[in-house]
Write a protein that holds these residues in place. Structure first.
Motif, PDB file in Angstrom:
ATOM      1  N   ALA A   1     -17.332 -42.941   9.630  1.00 39.42           N
ATOM      2  CA  ALA A   1     -17.549 -42.717   8.302  1.00 39.42           C
ATOM      3  C   ALA A   1     -18.609 -43.403   7.551  1.00 39.42           C
ATOM      4  O   ALA A   1     -19.432 -43.118   6.597  1.00 39.42           O
ATOM      5  CB  ALA A   1     -16.063 -43.011   7.445  1.00 39.42           C
ATOM      6  N   MET A   2     -18.963 -44.581   8.271  1.00 38.47           N
ATOM      7  CA  MET A   2     -19.997 -45.280   7.870  1.00 38.47           C
ATOM      8  C   MET A   2     -20.748 -45.908   9.217  1.00 38.47           C
ATOM      9  O   MET A   2     -20.246 -46.191  10.135  1.00 38.47           O
ATOM     10  CB  MET A   2     -19.730 -46.466   6.965  1.00 38.47           C
ATOM     11  CG  MET A   2     -19.002 -46.112   5.585  1.00 38.47           C
ATOM     12  SD  MET A   2     -18.641 -47.345   4.532  1.00 38.47           S
ATOM     13  CE  MET A   2     -20.094 -47.788   3.665  1.00 38.47           C
TER      14      MET A   2
ATOM     15  N   ARG B   1     -29.471 -48.484  12.489  1.00 43.57           N
ATOM     16  CA  ARG B   1     -28.058 -47.727  12.204  1.00 43.57           C
ATOM     17  C   ARG B   1     -27.731 -46.566  13.222  1.00 43.57           C
ATOM     18  O   ARG B   1     -28.468 -46.012  13.504  1.00 43.57           O
ATOM     19  CB  ARG B   1     -27.906 -47.445  10.961  1.00 43.57           C
ATOM     20  CG  ARG B   1     -28.136 -48.708   9.974  1.00 43.57           C
ATOM     21  CD  ARG B   1     -28.600 -48.274   8.452  1.00 43.57           C
ATOM     22  NE  ARG B   1     -28.776 -49.637   7.795  1.00 43.57           N
ATOM     23  CZ  ARG B   1     -28.152 -50.068   6.996  1.00 43.57           C
ATOM     24  NH1 ARG B   1     -26.833 -49.477   6.655  1.00 43.57           N
ATOM     25  NH2 ARG B   1     -28.480 -51.145   6.386  1.00 43.57           N
ATOM     26  N   SER B   2     -26.019 -46.386  13.201  1.00 45.63           N
ATOM     27  CA  SER B   2     -25.896 -45.530  13.955  1.00 45.63           C
ATOM     28  C   SER B   2     -24.406 -45.122  13.798  1.00 45.63           C
ATOM     29  O   SER B   2     -23.814 -46.066  13.167  1.00 45.63           O
ATOM     30  CB  SER B   2     -26.037 -45.716  15.483  1.00 45.63           C
ATOM     31  OG  SER B   2     -25.497 -46.819  15.959  1.00 45.63           O
ATOM     32  N   PHE B   3     -23.838 -43.957  14.135  1.00 46.55           N
ATOM     33  CA  PHE B   3     -22.293 -43.730  13.999  1.00 46.55           C
ATOM     34  C   PHE B   3     -21.587 -44.024  15.462  1.00 46.55           C
ATOM     35  O   PHE B   3     -20.339 -44.292  15.305  1.00 46.55           O
ATOM     36  CB  PHE B   3     -22.208 -42.370  13.333  1.00 46.55           C
ATOM     37  CG  PHE B   3     -22.458 -42.030  12.210  1.00 46.55           C
ATOM     38  CD1 PHE B   3     -22.027 -42.979  11.208  1.00 46.55           C
ATOM     39  CD2 PHE B   3     -23.516 -41.000  11.674  1.00 46.55           C
ATOM     40  CE1 PHE B   3     -22.447 -43.039   9.977  1.00 46.55           C
ATOM     41  CE2 PHE B   3     -23.501 -40.764  10.365  1.00 46.55           C
ATOM     42  CZ  PHE B   3     -23.148 -41.774   9.405  1.00 46.55           C
TER      43      PHE B   3
ATOM     44  N   PRO C   1     -19.766 -49.369  13.373  1.00 47.20           N
ATOM     45  CA  PRO C   1     -19.600 -48.291  12.481  1.00 47.20           C
ATOM     46  C   PRO C   1     -18.067 -48.520  12.058  1.00 47.20           C
ATOM     47  O   PRO C   1     -17.248 -48.779  12.641  1.00 47.20           O
ATOM     48  CB  PRO C   1     -19.842 -47.065  13.421  1.00 47.20           C
ATOM     49  CG  PRO C   1     -19.741 -47.349  14.850  1.00 47.20           C
ATOM     50  CD  PRO C   1     -20.048 -48.841  15.000  1.00 47.20           C
ATOM     51  N   VAL C   2     -17.714 -47.970  10.777  1.00 44.08           N
ATOM     52  CA  VAL C   2     -16.519 -47.865  10.428  1.00 44.08           C
ATOM     53  C   VAL C   2     -15.920 -46.341  10.906  1.00 44.08           C
ATOM     54  O   VAL C   2     -16.414 -45.475  10.685  1.00 44.08           O
ATOM     55  CB  VAL C   2     -16.489 -47.557   8.755  1.00 44.08           C
ATOM     56  CG1 VAL C   2     -15.093 -47.188   8.301  1.00 44.08           C
ATOM     57  CG2 VAL C   2     -16.892 -48.883   8.168  1.00 44.08           C
ATOM     58  N   CYS C   3     -15.172 -46.706  11.990  1.00 43.47           N
ATOM     59  CA  CYS C   3     -14.491 -45.456  12.532  1.00 43.47           C
ATOM     60  C   CYS C   3     -13.049 -45.255  12.057  1.00 43.47           C
ATOM     61  O   CYS C   3     -12.049 -45.970  12.410  1.00 43.47           O
ATOM     62  CB  CYS C   3     -14.508 -45.609  14.157  1.00 43.47           C
ATOM     63  SG  CYS C   3     -15.958 -44.900  14.668  1.00 43.47           S
TER      64      CYS C   3
ATOM     65  N   ARG D   1     -21.524 -41.900   5.422  1.00 44.99           N
ATOM     66  CA  ARG D   1     -22.526 -42.673   4.896  1.00 44.99           C
ATOM     67  C   ARG D   1     -23.272 -43.429   5.888  1.00 44.99           C
ATOM     68  O   ARG D   1     -22.587 -44.235   6.609  1.00 44.99           O
ATOM     69  CB  ARG D   1     -21.915 -43.639   3.823  1.00 44.99           C
ATOM     70  CG  ARG D   1     -21.103 -42.612   2.646  1.00 44.99           C
ATOM     71  CD  ARG D   1     -22.002 -41.870   1.734  1.00 44.99           C
ATOM     72  NE  ARG D   1     -21.161 -40.614   1.630  1.00 44.99           N
ATOM     73  CZ  ARG D   1     -21.593 -39.851   0.292  1.00 44.99           C
ATOM     74  NH1 ARG D   1     -22.563 -40.135  -0.373  1.00 44.99           N
ATOM     75  NH2 ARG D   1     -21.079 -38.666   0.243  1.00 44.99           N
ATOM     76  N   THR D   2     -24.450 -43.933   5.603  1.00 41.08           N
ATOM     77  CA  THR D   2     -25.254 -44.669   6.422  1.00 41.08           C
ATOM     78  C   THR D   2     -25.527 -46.030   6.071  1.00 41.08           C
ATOM     79  O   THR D   2     -26.036 -46.918   6.849  1.00 41.08           O
ATOM     80  CB  THR D   2     -26.768 -44.224   6.819  1.00 41.08           C
ATOM     81  OG1 THR D   2     -27.367 -43.937   5.417  1.00 41.08           O
ATOM     82  CG2 THR D   2     -26.929 -42.672   7.504  1.00 41.08           C
ATOM     83  N   ALA D   3     -24.604 -46.452   4.870  1.00 42.05           N
ATOM     84  CA  ALA D   3     -24.733 -47.660   4.707  1.00 42.05           C
ATOM     85  C   ALA D   3     -23.331 -48.427   5.613  1.00 42.05           C
ATOM     86  O   ALA D   3     -22.798 -47.442   6.294  1.00 42.05           O
ATOM     87  CB  ALA D   3     -23.829 -47.784   3.337  1.00 42.05           C
ATOM     88  N   SER D   4     -22.871 -49.606   5.407  1.00 45.88           N
ATOM     89  CA  SER D   4     -22.092 -50.105   6.597  1.00 45.88           C
ATOM     90  C   SER D   4     -21.132 -50.996   5.771  1.00 45.88           C
ATOM     91  O   SER D   4     -21.302 -51.421   4.584  1.00 45.88           O
ATOM     92  CB  SER D   4     -22.851 -50.944   7.541  1.00 45.88           C
ATOM     93  OG  SER D   4     -23.639 -51.992   6.977  1.00 45.88           O
TER      94      SER D   4
END
Ligand SMILES: [Zn+2]
Ligand SMILES: [Zn+2]
Length: 405
Positions: free
Chosen positions: A192-193, A271-273, A310-312, A341-344
């Protein structure tokens, strides 16, 4: 989970929202008080004190100093052995506020520009309702986290034994989101982030006269090639179906037009997911920088620093959160196709430790997060608080009681 997919809000959620709205003025003024007195990471003393005092007043068992300035409020009801964690963050940012609001920051150079004042007030409003009127069976763990902005608060709480001392079968968190309709909810299964890592790069050359470049190793030229080459990682190494970001946000080197400097410094964010992409960036950035430097006879130092994963969001808990959103707020408030979103967010660490989900609540047409003109939208407060309360009652159903009932 046994929760039906209603298209309208449940009768219980209307009762919850009405009760929370009745007490709303107290929490709007609390939110504005927190806004006026923002505190930086691990210095949330006044905020933590207010949180602890209120929780105690409502009958919570309160533990302070968790992971620095963190607070956990525990409330047990009935005989159930299920437990639920709800998390809010408390810290502010080193930003000079430019909102001109009557309740603007009184702490010079510090500002609640990410709405953590709102997140704290939301969870407190839910806490009050659940203590006074909540119908649930099990254990509530309300987690007030310090230092989200520096990325170390969640980790510090976990290192301090957060989930061992305060067991949670699942954990949920939320963030307000500018640009999304006020009070609308975004739920995302899976990433998600983005993860966020950074690299500090120093390119060492050999300085000299700008008129005699052949006697130097020009790190400015090397930096230009490095920056260009870095763009090939996402375009040529990352699978086109995956997401990756490599942004060089800072470059410093040289003082004069006719002097070739000794070194140039670059700073980048990656950044990455997906963990595989994160590892790829971690390997390719230093390798590519080193190779480029060597090809010019220069030398590179790369200090690659891992930030947050990442927020998973976990599938089952996200489906549950979505169902609760339908029942608590109505189908119309569920944002269709809400995108990652690419924020974290350092809530990512909590989701590595326990199943759960991180949700987004629309802040309406406000300035963006971390802007000196940003303000949390108080209209979200009762909606999000009643969402937390409904989620708690639904996750820890009292015997014979249920959100559907
Ligand atoms: Zn922030
Ligand atoms: Zn934030």
């Amino acid at each position: 989970m046994g929760v039906a997919l209603n298209r309208v809000t449940s009768p219980r959620s209307a009762v919850v929202l009405a009760a929370i709205e009745e007490a709303n003025a107290q929490f709007v003024s609390l939110r504005r008080d927190l806004h006026q007195h923002p505190e930086l990471a691990f210095a949330e003393f006044r905020t933590a004190d207010k949180v602890a005092t209120l929780l105690r007043e409502w009958g919570y068992q309160v533990s302070t100093g968790i992971g620095g300035t963190g607070v956990v409020g525990t409330l047990r009801r009935g005989q159930g052995d299920k437990s639920l964690g709800l998390r809010a963050d408390m810290d502010a940012l080193p930003i000079k506020e430019a909102t001109g609001l009557p309740y603007a920051s009184q702490n010079a150079g510090v500002m609640h520009a990410c709405g953590h004042d709102g997140h704290t007030a939301i969870l407190l409003a839910a806490a009050r309702f659940l203590a006074l009127h909540g119908q649930f069976d099990g254990t509530l763990q309300l987690i007030f986290q310090p230092a989200e902005e520096t990325g170390s608060g969640a980790r510090r709480m976990l290192e301090d034994g957060l989930f061992e001392r305060f067991p949670c079968d699942a954990v949920f968190g939320l963030h307000n989101w500018p640009g999304v309709r006020c009070g609308h909810v975004g739920c995302i299964e899976g990433p998600a982030m983005a993860s966020v890592d950074q690299a500090h790069i120093t390119l060492h050359g050999k300085g000299g006269h700008g008129a005699e470049p052949h006697t130097t190793v020009d790190p400015v030229l090397v930096s230009a090639h490095v920056i260009t080459a870095l763009q090939s990682i996402v375009s040529r190494n990352v699978d086109p179906l995956d997401m990756g970001v490599v942004t060089v946000g800072s470059i410093h080197g040289g003082q004069a037009s006719n002097v070739i400097p000794d070194q140039v410094e670059l700073r980048l964010t990656a950044r990455s997911f997906r963990p595989e992409v994160r590892t790829l960036l971690q390997q390719r950035v230093p390798a590519l920088v080193q190779a480029q430097a060597v090809s010019f006879g220069a030398r590179a130092e790369v200090d690659y620093r891992l930030g947050f994963p990442p927020v998973c969001n976990h599938a089952q808990e996200t489906a549950f959160a979505r169902t609760v959103a339908r029942q608590a707020l109505g189908e119309a408030r569920l944002e269709p196709d809400f995108r990652p979103r690419t924020a974290s967010e350092d809530f990512a660490f909590m989701l590595q430790a326990r199943p759960g989900s991180f949700l987004f609540f629309g802040n309406g047409d406000s300035a963006s997060l971390h802007s000196p003109r940003y303000d949390f939208n108080d209209e979200i407060l009762p909606l999000a608080a009643s969402y937390w309360a409904c989620l708690a009652e639904s996750y820890l159903p009292a015997t014979g009681e249920h959100l559907d009932a």
